[in-house]
Enzyme design. Structure first.
Site, PDB file in Angstrom:
ATOM      1  N   LYS A  22       0.845  -1.201   0.000  1.00 33.47           N
ATOM      2  CA  LYS A  22       0.000   0.000   0.000  1.00 33.47           C
ATOM      3  C   LYS A  22       0.878   1.247   0.000  1.00 33.47           C
ATOM      4  O   LYS A  22       0.681   2.158  -0.812  1.00 33.47           O
ATOM      5  CB  LYS A  22      -0.884   0.007   1.255  1.00 33.47           C
ATOM      6  CG  LYS A  22      -1.546   1.344   1.523  1.00 33.47           C
ATOM      7  CD  LYS A  22      -2.442   1.314   2.748  1.00 33.47           C
ATOM      8  CE  LYS A  22      -1.765   1.590   4.054  1.00 33.47           C
ATOM      9  NZ  LYS A  22      -1.479   3.006   4.341  1.00 33.47           N
ATOM     10  N   ASN A  23       1.838   1.295   0.916  1.00 33.84           N
ATOM     11  CA  ASN A  23       2.597   2.535   1.063  1.00 33.84           C
ATOM     12  C   ASN A  23       3.514   2.811  -0.127  1.00 33.84           C
ATOM     13  O   ASN A  23       3.853   3.961  -0.389  1.00 33.84           O
ATOM     14  CB  ASN A  23       3.402   2.524   2.369  1.00 33.84           C
ATOM     15  CG  ASN A  23       2.492   2.712   3.577  1.00 33.84           C
ATOM     16  OD1 ASN A  23       1.307   3.030   3.428  1.00 33.84           O
ATOM     17  ND2 ASN A  23       3.038   2.516   4.766  1.00 33.84           N
ATOM     18  N   CYS A 118      -4.482  13.098  12.803  1.00 36.91           N
ATOM     19  CA  CYS A 118      -5.181  11.835  12.687  1.00 36.91           C
ATOM     20  C   CYS A 118      -5.067  11.110  14.000  1.00 36.91           C
ATOM     21  O   CYS A 118      -4.384  11.552  14.905  1.00 36.91           O
ATOM     22  CB  CYS A 118      -4.654  11.006  11.535  1.00 36.91           C
ATOM     23  SG  CYS A 118      -3.204  10.078  11.963  1.00 36.91           S
ATOM     24  N   ARG A 123       1.070  14.552  13.352  1.00 34.12           N
ATOM     25  CA  ARG A 123       1.586  14.290  12.010  1.00 34.12           C
ATOM     26  C   ARG A 123       1.595  15.525  11.095  1.00 34.12           C
ATOM     27  O   ARG A 123       0.866  15.600  10.115  1.00 34.12           O
ATOM     28  CB  ARG A 123       0.798  13.147  11.347  1.00 34.12           C
ATOM     29  CG  ARG A 123       0.841  11.897  12.168  1.00 34.12           C
ATOM     30  CD  ARG A 123       0.108  10.756  11.518  1.00 34.12           C
ATOM     31  NE  ARG A 123       0.901  10.044  10.525  1.00 34.12           N
ATOM     32  CZ  ARG A 123       0.447   9.005   9.847  1.00 34.12           C
ATOM     33  NH1 ARG A 123      -0.783   8.583  10.027  1.00 34.12           N
ATOM     34  NH2 ARG A 123       1.212   8.389   8.967  1.00 34.12           N
ATOM     35  N   ASP A 309       4.455   0.304  12.099  1.00 26.93           N
ATOM     36  CA  ASP A 309       3.233  -0.267  11.538  1.00 26.93           C
ATOM     37  C   ASP A 309       3.023  -1.739  11.928  1.00 26.93           C
ATOM     38  O   ASP A 309       2.008  -2.333  11.557  1.00 26.93           O
ATOM     39  CB  ASP A 309       3.227  -0.137  10.004  1.00 26.93           C
ATOM     40  CG  ASP A 309       2.960   1.297   9.564  1.00 26.93           C
ATOM     41  OD1 ASP A 309       2.618   2.133  10.418  1.00 26.93           O
ATOM     42  OD2 ASP A 309       3.098   1.580   8.356  1.00 26.93           O
ATOM     43  N   ARG A 401      -8.665  -0.086   4.359  1.00 24.62           N
ATOM     44  CA  ARG A 401      -7.636   0.837   3.857  1.00 24.62           C
ATOM     45  C   ARG A 401      -6.345   0.090   3.533  1.00 24.62           C
ATOM     46  O   ARG A 401      -5.605   0.526   2.643  1.00 24.62           O
ATOM     47  CB  ARG A 401      -7.340   1.916   4.895  1.00 24.62           C
ATOM     48  CG  ARG A 401      -8.518   2.806   5.198  1.00 24.62           C
ATOM     49  CD  ARG A 401      -8.087   3.962   6.053  1.00 24.62           C
ATOM     50  NE  ARG A 401      -6.905   4.600   5.482  1.00 24.62           N
ATOM     51  CZ  ARG A 401      -6.118   5.443   6.130  1.00 24.62           C
ATOM     52  NH1 ARG A 401      -6.389   5.776   7.373  1.00 24.62           N
ATOM     53  NH2 ARG A 401      -5.072   5.977   5.544  1.00 24.62           N
TER      54      ARG A 401
HETATM   55  C1  UD1 Z   1       4.597   6.650   6.461  1.00 26.73           C
HETATM   56  C2  UD1 Z   1       3.647   5.489   6.255  1.00 26.73           C
HETATM   57  C3  UD1 Z   1       3.042   5.054   7.577  1.00 26.73           C
HETATM   58  C4  UD1 Z   1       4.142   4.766   8.591  1.00 26.73           C
HETATM   59  C5  UD1 Z   1       5.117   5.936   8.688  1.00 26.73           C
HETATM   60  C6  UD1 Z   1       6.314   5.635   9.572  1.00 26.73           C
HETATM   61  C7  UD1 Z   1       2.786   5.922   4.035  1.00 26.73           C
HETATM   62  C8  UD1 Z   1       1.619   6.274   3.183  1.00 26.73           C
HETATM   63  N1  UD1 Z   1       2.589   5.905   5.347  1.00 26.73           N
HETATM   64  O1  UD1 Z   1       3.809   7.729   6.966  1.00 26.73           O
HETATM   65  O2  UD1 Z   1       2.270   3.861   7.361  1.00 26.73           O
HETATM   66  O3  UD1 Z   1       3.562   4.540   9.868  1.00 26.73           O
HETATM   67  O4  UD1 Z   1       5.602   6.270   7.382  1.00 26.73           O
HETATM   68  O5  UD1 Z   1       6.968   4.505   9.137  1.00 26.73           O
HETATM   69  O6  UD1 Z   1       3.849   5.608   3.537  1.00 26.73           O
HETATM   70  N2  UD1 Z   1       6.791  14.352  10.765  1.00 26.73           N
HETATM   71  C9  UD1 Z   1       6.946  15.685  11.035  1.00 26.73           C
HETATM   72  N3  UD1 Z   1       6.881  16.571   9.991  1.00 26.73           N
HETATM   73  C10 UD1 Z   1       6.678  16.170   8.706  1.00 26.73           C
HETATM   74  C11 UD1 Z   1       6.545  14.793   8.434  1.00 26.73           C
HETATM   75  C12 UD1 Z   1       6.600  13.905   9.483  1.00 26.73           C
HETATM   76  O7  UD1 Z   1       7.120  16.074  12.185  1.00 26.73           O
HETATM   77  O8  UD1 Z   1       6.631  17.020   7.809  1.00 26.73           O
HETATM   78  C13 UD1 Z   1       6.857  13.357  11.871  1.00 26.73           C
HETATM   79  C14 UD1 Z   1       5.577  12.569  12.014  1.00 26.73           C
HETATM   80  O9  UD1 Z   1       4.627  13.255  12.815  1.00 26.73           O
HETATM   81  C15 UD1 Z   1       6.073  11.293  12.669  1.00 26.73           C
HETATM   82  C16 UD1 Z   1       7.476  11.118  12.049  1.00 26.73           C
HETATM   83  O10 UD1 Z   1       7.822  12.393  11.525  1.00 26.73           O
HETATM   84  O11 UD1 Z   1       6.201  11.469  14.059  1.00 26.73           O
HETATM   85  C17 UD1 Z   1       7.551  10.096  10.934  1.00 26.73           C
HETATM   86  O12 UD1 Z   1       6.511  10.340   9.999  1.00 26.73           O
HETATM   87  P1  UD1 Z   1       6.675   9.978   8.459  1.00 26.73           P
HETATM   88  O13 UD1 Z   1       7.846   9.065   8.274  1.00 26.73           O
HETATM   89  O14 UD1 Z   1       6.630  11.233   7.668  1.00 26.73           O
HETATM   90  O15 UD1 Z   1       5.339   9.159   8.207  1.00 26.73           O
HETATM   91  P2  UD1 Z   1       4.392   9.216   6.950  1.00 26.73           P
HETATM   92  O16 UD1 Z   1       5.175   9.430   5.709  1.00 26.73           O
HETATM   93  O17 UD1 Z   1       3.233  10.094   7.235  1.00 26.73           O
END
Ligand code: UD1
Length: 423
Positions: A22-23, A118, A123, A309, A401
């Site tokens: 999915k991701n 969420c 996030r 995850d 999902r």
């Molecule tokens: C992706 C995955 C999700 C997984 C996560 C961590 C997808 C669609 N989703 O989510 O299933 O749980 O990686 O492995 O691929 N953060 C910030 N600022 C930002 C972006 C992130 O502070 O601009 C923080 C987030 O709140 C979180 C951490 O960084 O605490 C990691 O998040 P991130 O790796 O970005 O997760 P996603 O890409 O949203």
């Protein structure tokens, strides 16, 4: 709304095919926005998140066709008639932010609703925005949207050092960098297999990328990208989830398409817990042969560490382990919502901030429980399969999902599970 009803189970036997990730698919699909040539993704998973991304891309003017019962996605963005990703779609799925980088890189402008918070934490998307700003984008945040413009002449290559590892920010920056002028270096980049898969697909489209899968990714911008056909990498989270089914219920299950290299840290923990994982020509065979599993401690970390995850699912296993384990969540601040639901089934769990202490019990008991997010819901299914009696899980739309045909796949290895309409 549907419910899932699970009856406690004996040992499992058989095989489960693992879908495409999915991701990975959610970041490969927006790559269509980088080119006017067709992009074909094979091994796509059949999931509601994929349908949400389809609707989002179509709202921008992309053509997306789902072929072979959804396993093949044919995408084409020869002309975009909108550059605005509306709140109504974006709010359903945070990965919608991944259209920002590609649209901006190709057409020099994009308007994308900011995803809301969420259930598993705030996030934010600040890291996505900072990376694009470093490449020369002008950003204006108003009315809940980010209005982005590239400088005349397009985005510029830049050195972007992420203060913390973010999967999504790395993906957005990587896609944008493929069409930027000059060289972009992404430091402290995420190393997840889904990012390596994106890089492989972009290279097939003509991008010049090196270093994916390491902390530093270097991209040499090109003038344009072409079409490609790309198979989506195996879903390591679906794989890990189903590896836990025989670990919890006993028996032996073969996961078709499974690969240890996608889940090395997780497999090490299974080994410590007393679960055998064996490579076969078709995937991985998982078995629990001797008695109860042992308690092991786990800390979630960016790849190659233990994936956040899989934390909820692993907690379900630890609920039945011999001894006490500590599960530490370092990625998301509020990701133990499954703990009170597992407690309803007789688990002994204490949560303090980012740590959960789980004292294994000999037996879980079925109970009515509620799914709170995608991975939490599947942890309740696993717990229900290993419990005495009947577990009824409501709010199962979360599952759709991320898990295709979950009932069919688990029934195929002997689980007593069905989906019913709530009365
Ligand atoms: C992706 C995955 C999700 C997984 C996560 C961590 C997808 C669609 N989703 O989510 O299933 O749980 O990686 O492995 O691929 N953060 C910030 N600022 C930002 C972006 C992130 O502070 O601009 C923080 C987030 O709140 C979180 C951490 O960084 O605490 C990691 O998040 P991130 O790796 O970005 O997760 P996603 O890409 O949203």
């Amino acid at each position: 709304m549907d419910q899932i009803i699970v009856q406690g189970n004996g040992p499992l036997q058989g095989e489960i095919p693992i879908a495409g990730a999915k991701n990975a698919c959610l970041t490969l699909m927006p790559a269509t926005l980088l080119t006017d040539q067709p992009l074909t993704l094979t091994n796509a998973p059949r999931l509601s998140d994929i349908r949400t991304m389809t609707v989002l891309l179509q709202s921008l003017g992309a053509e997306v066709a789902s072929l072979q019962d959804g396993k093949v996605l044919s995408l084409s963005s020869h002309a975009l008639d909108s550059h605005r990703a509306e709140y109504d779609i974006v709010r359903k799925m945070r990965a919608s932010i991944l259209v920002l980088g590609p649209m901006l890189a190709r057409d020099g402008r994009a308007e994308v609703s900011l995803p809301g918070g969420c259930a598993i934490g705030a996030r934010p998307v600040d890291l996505h925005l900072k990376a694009l700003e470093a490449m020369g984008a002008e950003l204006d945040l108003r009315d809940g949207y980010v209005y982005a413009k590239a400088p005349s002449g397009g985005l510029r290559g830049a050195v972007v050092e992420f203060p913390l590892v973010s999967v999504g920010a790395t993906e957005n920056a990587l896609m944008a960098a493929t069409l930027a002028r000059g060289t972009t270096v992404l430091k402290n980049a995420a190393r997840e297999p889904e990012i390596a898969d994106l890089a492989r697909c972009l290279r097939r489209m003509g991008a010049q990328i090196e270093g994916e899968g390491t902390e530093t990714i270097t991209v040499q911008g090109v003038d344009s990208l072409g079409g490609a056909t790309h198979p989506v990498v195996t879903d390591r989270i679906e794989l890990g989830t189903y590896m836990l089914a025989p670990a919890m219920c006993g028996g032996e299950v073969e996961l078709l398409g499974g690969r240890i290299d996608l889940l090395a840290a997780f497999c090490e923990k299974l080994d410590e817990a007393g679960i055998s994982v064996e490579e076969t020509p078709r995937g991985l065979k998982v078995a629990r042969r001797n008695g109860r599993v042992r308690a092991v401690d786990v800390t979630t970390e960016p790849y190659p560490g233990f994936p956040t995850d899989l934390q909820a699912q692993f907690m379900a296993l630890m609920c039945l382990a011999e001894g006490t384990s500590t599960l530490e969540e370092t990625i998301f601040e509020n990701r133990f919502m499954h703990a009170p639901e597992l407690t309803r089934m007789g688990a002994q769990i204490e949560v303090h901030g980012g740590q959960a202490r789980v004292t294994g019990v000999e037996e879980l008991r079925g109970a009515p429980v509620m799914a709170t997010d995608l991975r939490a819901s599947v942890s309740l299914i696993l717990a229900g399969m290993a419990a005495e009696g009947q577990t009824t899980i409501s709010r199962v739309y979360h599952l759709d999902r991320g898990y295709e045909h979950v009932v069919r796949k688990l029934r195929g290895v002997g689980a007593h599970i069905e989906r019913v309409k709530e009365e």
